[in-house]
Scaffold this motif. Sequence first.
Motif, PDB file in Angstrom:
ATOM      1  N   LEU A   6     -45.950  39.760   3.396  1.00 56.32           N
ATOM      2  CA  LEU A   6     -45.477  40.174   1.823  1.00 56.32           C
ATOM      3  C   LEU A   6     -46.542  40.592   0.982  1.00 56.32           C
ATOM      4  CD1 LEU A   6     -42.736  37.256   1.318  1.00 56.32           C
ATOM      5  CD2 LEU A   6     -42.180  39.693   1.792  1.00 56.32           C
ATOM      6  N   PRO A   7     -46.355  41.383  -0.002  1.00 57.64           N
ATOM      7  CA  PRO A   7     -47.225  41.732  -0.974  1.00 57.64           C
ATOM      8  C   PRO A   7     -47.894  40.391  -1.679  1.00 57.64           C
ATOM      9  CG  PRO A   7     -45.417  43.298  -1.020  1.00 57.64           C
ATOM     10  CD  PRO A   7     -45.119  42.165  -0.339  1.00 57.64           C
ATOM     11  N   ALA A   8     -49.146  40.616  -2.107  1.00 61.00           N
ATOM     12  CA  ALA A   8     -49.865  39.526  -2.493  1.00 61.00           C
ATOM     13  C   ALA A   8     -49.019  39.052  -3.938  1.00 61.00           C
ATOM     14  CB  ALA A   8     -51.246  39.795  -3.034  1.00 61.00           C
ATOM     15  N   VAL A   9     -48.454  39.766  -4.602  1.00 56.18           N
ATOM     16  CA  VAL A   9     -47.638  39.181  -5.769  1.00 56.18           C
ATOM     17  C   VAL A   9     -46.434  38.089  -5.565  1.00 56.18           C
ATOM     18  CG1 VAL A   9     -45.715  40.861  -5.780  1.00 56.18           C
ATOM     19  CG2 VAL A   9     -46.538  39.934  -7.978  1.00 56.18           C
ATOM     20  N   PHE A  10     -46.158  37.976  -4.317  1.00 63.02           N
ATOM     21  CA  PHE A  10     -45.061  36.874  -4.020  1.00 63.02           C
ATOM     22  C   PHE A  10     -45.876  35.616  -3.374  1.00 63.02           C
ATOM     23  CE2 PHE A  10     -42.835  41.080  -2.700  1.00 63.02           C
ATOM     24  CZ  PHE A  10     -41.408  40.578  -3.321  1.00 63.02           C
ATOM     25  N   GLU A  11     -46.917  35.696  -3.094  1.00 59.65           N
ATOM     26  CA  GLU A  11     -47.540  34.449  -2.555  1.00 59.65           C
ATOM     27  C   GLU A  11     -47.719  33.074  -3.732  1.00 59.65           C
ATOM     28  OE1 GLU A  11     -48.747  33.348   0.315  1.00 59.65           O
ATOM     29  OE2 GLU A  11     -47.821  35.581   0.848  1.00 59.65           O
ATOM     30  N   PRO A  12     -47.860  33.386  -4.830  1.00 59.54           N
ATOM     31  CA  PRO A  12     -47.935  32.353  -5.798  1.00 59.54           C
ATOM     32  C   PRO A  12     -46.569  31.628  -5.920  1.00 59.54           C
ATOM     33  CG  PRO A  12     -49.010  33.876  -6.979  1.00 59.54           C
ATOM     34  CD  PRO A  12     -48.498  34.522  -5.553  1.00 59.54           C
ATOM     35  N   ALA A  13     -45.387  32.547  -5.789  1.00 59.27           N
ATOM     36  CA  ALA A  13     -43.816  31.868  -5.658  1.00 59.27           C
ATOM     37  C   ALA A  13     -43.478  31.431  -4.770  1.00 59.27           C
ATOM     38  CB  ALA A  13     -43.345  33.346  -6.277  1.00 59.27           C
ATOM     39  N   ARG A  14     -43.969  31.611  -3.749  1.00 56.66           N
ATOM     40  CA  ARG A  14     -43.248  31.293  -2.063  1.00 56.66           C
ATOM     41  C   ARG A  14     -43.195  29.676  -2.008  1.00 56.66           C
ATOM     42  NH1 ARG A  14     -46.252  33.146   2.958  1.00 56.66           N
ATOM     43  NH2 ARG A  14     -44.767  32.254   3.669  1.00 56.66           N
ATOM     44  N   PRO A  15     -44.239  28.777  -2.667  1.00 56.83           N
ATOM     45  CA  PRO A  15     -44.068  27.476  -2.633  1.00 56.83           C
ATOM     46  C   PRO A  15     -42.664  26.888  -3.419  1.00 56.83           C
ATOM     47  CG  PRO A  15     -46.456  28.024  -3.173  1.00 56.83           C
ATOM     48  CD  PRO A  15     -45.569  29.276  -3.153  1.00 56.83           C
ATOM     49  N   ILE A  16     -42.348  27.701  -4.582  1.00 56.29           N
ATOM     50  CA  ILE A  16     -41.170  27.601  -5.211  1.00 56.29           C
ATOM     51  C   ILE A  16     -39.970  27.437  -4.274  1.00 56.29           C
ATOM     52  CG2 ILE A  16     -39.800  28.107  -6.955  1.00 56.29           C
ATOM     53  CD1 ILE A  16     -42.264  28.722  -8.666  1.00 56.29           C
ATOM     54  N   LEU A  17     -40.000  28.774  -3.686  1.00 51.30           N
ATOM     55  CA  LEU A  17     -38.728  28.684  -2.632  1.00 51.30           C
ATOM     56  C   LEU A  17     -38.662  27.831  -1.735  1.00 51.30           C
ATOM     57  CD1 LEU A  17     -38.879  31.446  -4.264  1.00 51.30           C
ATOM     58  CD2 LEU A  17     -37.998  32.490  -1.952  1.00 51.30           C
ATOM     59  N   GLN A  18     -40.093  27.365  -1.066  1.00 52.95           N
ATOM     60  CA  GLN A  18     -40.147  26.245  -0.084  1.00 52.95           C
ATOM     61  C   GLN A  18     -39.689  24.956  -0.438  1.00 52.95           C
ATOM     62  OE1 GLN A  18     -44.166  26.817   0.899  1.00 52.95           O
ATOM     63  NE2 GLN A  18     -43.972  28.626   2.103  1.00 52.95           N
ATOM     64  N   ARG A  19     -39.903  24.630  -1.748  1.00 52.57           N
ATOM     65  CA  ARG A  19     -39.540  23.432  -2.458  1.00 52.57           C
ATOM     66  C   ARG A  19     -38.145  23.267  -2.488  1.00 52.57           C
ATOM     67  NH1 ARG A  19     -42.832  20.732  -6.859  1.00 52.57           N
ATOM     68  NH2 ARG A  19     -41.267  19.316  -6.925  1.00 52.57           N
ATOM     69  N   ILE A  20     -37.662  24.531  -2.720  1.00 48.58           N
ATOM     70  CA  ILE A  20     -36.010  24.480  -3.082  1.00 48.58           C
ATOM     71  C   ILE A  20     -35.387  24.312  -1.655  1.00 48.58           C
ATOM     72  CG2 ILE A  20     -34.146  25.778  -3.731  1.00 48.58           C
ATOM     73  CD1 ILE A  20     -35.926  26.896  -5.747  1.00 48.58           C
TER      74      ILE A  20
END
Length: 410
Positions: A6-20
């Motif tokens: 995935l493009p780097a812009v997604f990386e900071p948001a991935r932990p949010i999806l993982q926690r959900i």
Amino acid sequence: MKIEKLPAVFEPARPILQRIEQAGYEAYFVGGCVRDTILGDPIHDIDIATSAYPAEIKQIFNRTVDTGIEHGTVMILDHGVGYETTTFRTESGYQDFRRPDSVTFVRSLAEDLKRRDFTINALALKENGEVIDLFDGLGDLKRHLIKAVGKPAERFHEDALRMMRAVRFASKLNFKIDEPTKQGIKDNAPLLEKIAVERIRVEFEKLLLGQNPVAGLTDLIETDLYRYCPKLADQKTALDQLLDLKPWQLKTEAEAWAVLMMVMQLDHAQRNAFLKAWKTSNDLIGAVQKIVLAANAILNDQLTPAILFATGEKLLISANRVAALFGQSQEELDLRDRYQALPIKNAKELAVNGGQLIKLAHVKPGPKMGRILHQLQQQVLDRKLPNDQNALLAAAAQLAKEDGNENIKS
């Protein structure tokens, strides 16, 4: 389909999806960010949709803000950057053809995606890169096709602005609108009058600045949408002329509006009235007026020092891009050199000001002083006077005397 990296812009948001997901719910990146990732285009905003209800999101995360709680939107602040998540929902009742009368939160991704505008925007992306495509959006991306999700009329009755978004995407992405969707736009074009001018303007500006504005403009004309845009109903001839202009290499909203003003052949006052009808800002109107004046001067080889001065370097380059669309432009470096060679670049650089004229040249405050300052400025620009205080004060005294004599005669 799975996107391996995935493009780097997604990386900071991935932990949010993982926690959900760890809490037992679904969460996806959705909408334009997914489309643009697949197309390899720049990503501007990240949208997250989830099966978790707002109250459940607040239980999962410590720091949240209710940014649009009535529509299921909560901003999560736990990871330093704020990310908005919106609960899957269905909508019903669109009395104003813009906003739903009621919103119902649901657990189903399919129910959420089927209310979206076009198939290419109805894609979901898991944090691991897996793409969820329930409406053949991937196929339409390959076919370069803009197609409504489900029945076009239903989508356009939910939000009539979607018709403008269709023609905007035709320009932005250089895609075609599929025939049933295009017919749906034509059948429902009058609904555009229900939409705020400001919202229409944003889509129209993006259309004019897309990679293929001619495609978007063609669809705007063929679907009759233009008839329901401010002051465009009787401008079909001018709009048709836009289709013959190329290459389109415009970069700003002001440049786009200037091109439209030029094909419409409006005078200064008419341009003001037209742009105010579109509810553009006063700053943009001022920029458009300067660009049109300078572009016409470039086209007619009448680019004087006064016009260079009044336009400014940045808008001068814009005017040159506009003039290029009409078949004539100058070398950008030469234009910049001509501007930089001006004796003064703005009124503050003039070696005298109003206070000095009053004190040292005995010019009385009022309209006369304004006329004298303008004349001094013009003579400096034309190199008839040096930008020297003593020379300008002497010239001002003479101009004041001549102005007084003219008043006596009259």
